[in-house]
Design a protein around this motif. Structure first.
Motif, PDB file in Angstrom:
ATOM      1  N   ILE A 161       0.868  -1.177   0.000  1.00  0.00           N
ATOM      2  CA  ILE A 161       0.000   0.000   0.000  1.00  0.00           C
ATOM      3  C   ILE A 161       0.901   1.222   0.000  1.00  0.00           C
ATOM      4  O   ILE A 161       1.708   1.415   0.919  1.00  0.00           O
ATOM      5  CB  ILE A 161      -0.935   0.015   1.229  1.00  0.00           C
ATOM      6  CG1 ILE A 161      -1.857  -1.199   1.203  1.00  0.00           C
ATOM      7  CG2 ILE A 161      -1.756   1.306   1.272  1.00  0.00           C
ATOM      8  CD1 ILE A 161      -2.690  -1.364   2.444  1.00  0.00           C
ATOM      9  N   HIS A 162       0.783   2.038  -1.032  1.00  0.00           N
ATOM     10  CA  HIS A 162       1.697   3.170  -1.208  1.00  0.00           C
ATOM     11  C   HIS A 162       0.926   4.486  -1.098  1.00  0.00           C
ATOM     12  O   HIS A 162       0.133   4.847  -1.964  1.00  0.00           O
ATOM     13  CB  HIS A 162       2.405   3.060  -2.558  1.00  0.00           C
ATOM     14  CG  HIS A 162       3.167   1.776  -2.712  1.00  0.00           C
ATOM     15  ND1 HIS A 162       4.405   1.563  -2.153  1.00  0.00           N
ATOM     16  CD2 HIS A 162       2.825   0.605  -3.339  1.00  0.00           C
ATOM     17  CE1 HIS A 162       4.812   0.335  -2.440  1.00  0.00           C
ATOM     18  NE2 HIS A 162       3.875  -0.263  -3.158  1.00  0.00           N
ATOM     19  N   ILE A 163       1.171   5.184  -0.010  1.00  0.00           N
ATOM     20  CA  ILE A 163       0.582   6.500   0.231  1.00  0.00           C
ATOM     21  C   ILE A 163       1.737   7.439   0.565  1.00  0.00           C
ATOM     22  O   ILE A 163       2.573   7.123   1.417  1.00  0.00           O
ATOM     23  CB  ILE A 163      -0.436   6.472   1.397  1.00  0.00           C
ATOM     24  CG1 ILE A 163      -1.559   5.468   1.101  1.00  0.00           C
ATOM     25  CG2 ILE A 163      -1.013   7.859   1.651  1.00  0.00           C
ATOM     26  CD1 ILE A 163      -2.536   5.284   2.254  1.00  0.00           C
ATOM     27  N   GLU A 164       1.795   8.567  -0.100  1.00  0.00           N
ATOM     28  CA  GLU A 164       2.932   9.474   0.046  1.00  0.00           C
ATOM     29  C   GLU A 164       3.128   9.942   1.490  1.00  0.00           C
ATOM     30  O   GLU A 164       4.215   9.843   2.052  1.00  0.00           O
ATOM     31  CB  GLU A 164       2.768  10.680  -0.883  1.00  0.00           C
ATOM     32  CG  GLU A 164       3.982  11.606  -0.920  1.00  0.00           C
ATOM     33  CD  GLU A 164       5.257  10.897  -1.386  1.00  0.00           C
ATOM     34  OE1 GLU A 164       6.337  11.235  -0.860  1.00  0.00           O
ATOM     35  OE2 GLU A 164       5.167  10.001  -2.247  1.00  0.00           O
ATOM     36  N   ASN A 165       2.087  10.464   2.075  1.00  0.00           N
ATOM     37  CA  ASN A 165       2.159  10.938   3.457  1.00  0.00           C
ATOM     38  C   ASN A 165       0.982  10.385   4.263  1.00  0.00           C
ATOM     39  O   ASN A 165       0.038  11.106   4.579  1.00  0.00           O
ATOM     40  CB  ASN A 165       2.155  12.470   3.511  1.00  0.00           C
ATOM     41  CG  ASN A 165       3.391  13.070   2.883  1.00  0.00           C
ATOM     42  OD1 ASN A 165       4.504  12.806   3.320  1.00  0.00           O
ATOM     43  ND2 ASN A 165       3.197  13.872   1.837  1.00  0.00           N
TER      44      ASN A 165
END
Length: 204
Positions: A161-165
């Motif tokens: 799961i890739h979320i910047e912030n």
């Protein structure tokens, strides 16, 4: 009611009306010990979640009374043992009082705790100072987590799961949904997530 029994400990004191602090203590303890969250579908309640603050609750109940809810499980940790008892107390008391279930004997069915007569489904979860029990007419899994500060980005990336912030709620919403899904024991057809008591994530 249980609250009335608690207050009676104070009102029976000879200095009740003369001692202002005793009156205040009685009023504080008389506040509902159990809070709840309801989930509606149209005009029908499809799930109800009850939770209790462990620290306040343990001040109001005798240890021997609480141990009457024991299922015989042994814990090395005293805090884990009390946590387990509080969960059983909450599940059985709510089932009896609000759902009219007379026999609150809990058994394991497919490794999942259920009431012996299967009148309603429930799921128990604990985190820090909260014990939570979710009830539904359908199979249910619940998880509650205190939202401590962590490296949320790295943790989420472990699960692709890739979320910047990512915020703490981004992570704990994912994690409680993941854990509640394990407790459910099957693929979820719907889910519900929220924040309770300011800093606890809850999913069912």
């Amino acid at each position: 009611s249980y609250a009335r029994k608690i207050v009676k400990r104070y009102t029976d004191r000879p200095d009740f009306w003369q001692n202002h602090s005793v009156v205040e203590d009685a009023l504080e303890l008389a506040k509902p010990l159990v809070d709840s969250v309801q989930l509606w579908f149209g005009e029908k309640i499809i799930m109800k979640i009850y939770y209790i603050k462990k620290d306040k609750f343990l001040k109001t109940i005798d240890r021997k009374e609480l141990e009457k809810f024991s299922d015989g499980r042994i814990y090395k940790s005293e805090s884990k043992y009390l946590e387990h008892l509080i969960g059983l107390y909450l599940a059985k008391t709510v089932a009896q009082k609000y759902y009219g279930i007379k026999d609150t004997t809990i058994i394991l069915k497919n490794k999942k705790p259920v009431f012996k007569n299967g009148e309603i489904c429930f799921s128990i979860s604990h985190s820090r100072n909260l014990a939570v029990v979710a009830f539904s007419q359908n199979n249910i899994g619940a998880d509650v987590e205190y939202m401590a500060q962590r490296d949320f980005k790295s943790l989420l990336e472990r699960y692709d799961i890739h979320i910047e912030n990512p915020t703490k709620y981004d992570f704990y919403k994912f994690w409680t949904k993941y854990e509640s899904g394990i407790k459910l024991g099957t693929e979820s057809k719907s889910d519900y997530s929220t924040i309770i008591e300011d800093n606890y994530a809850l999913s069912c």
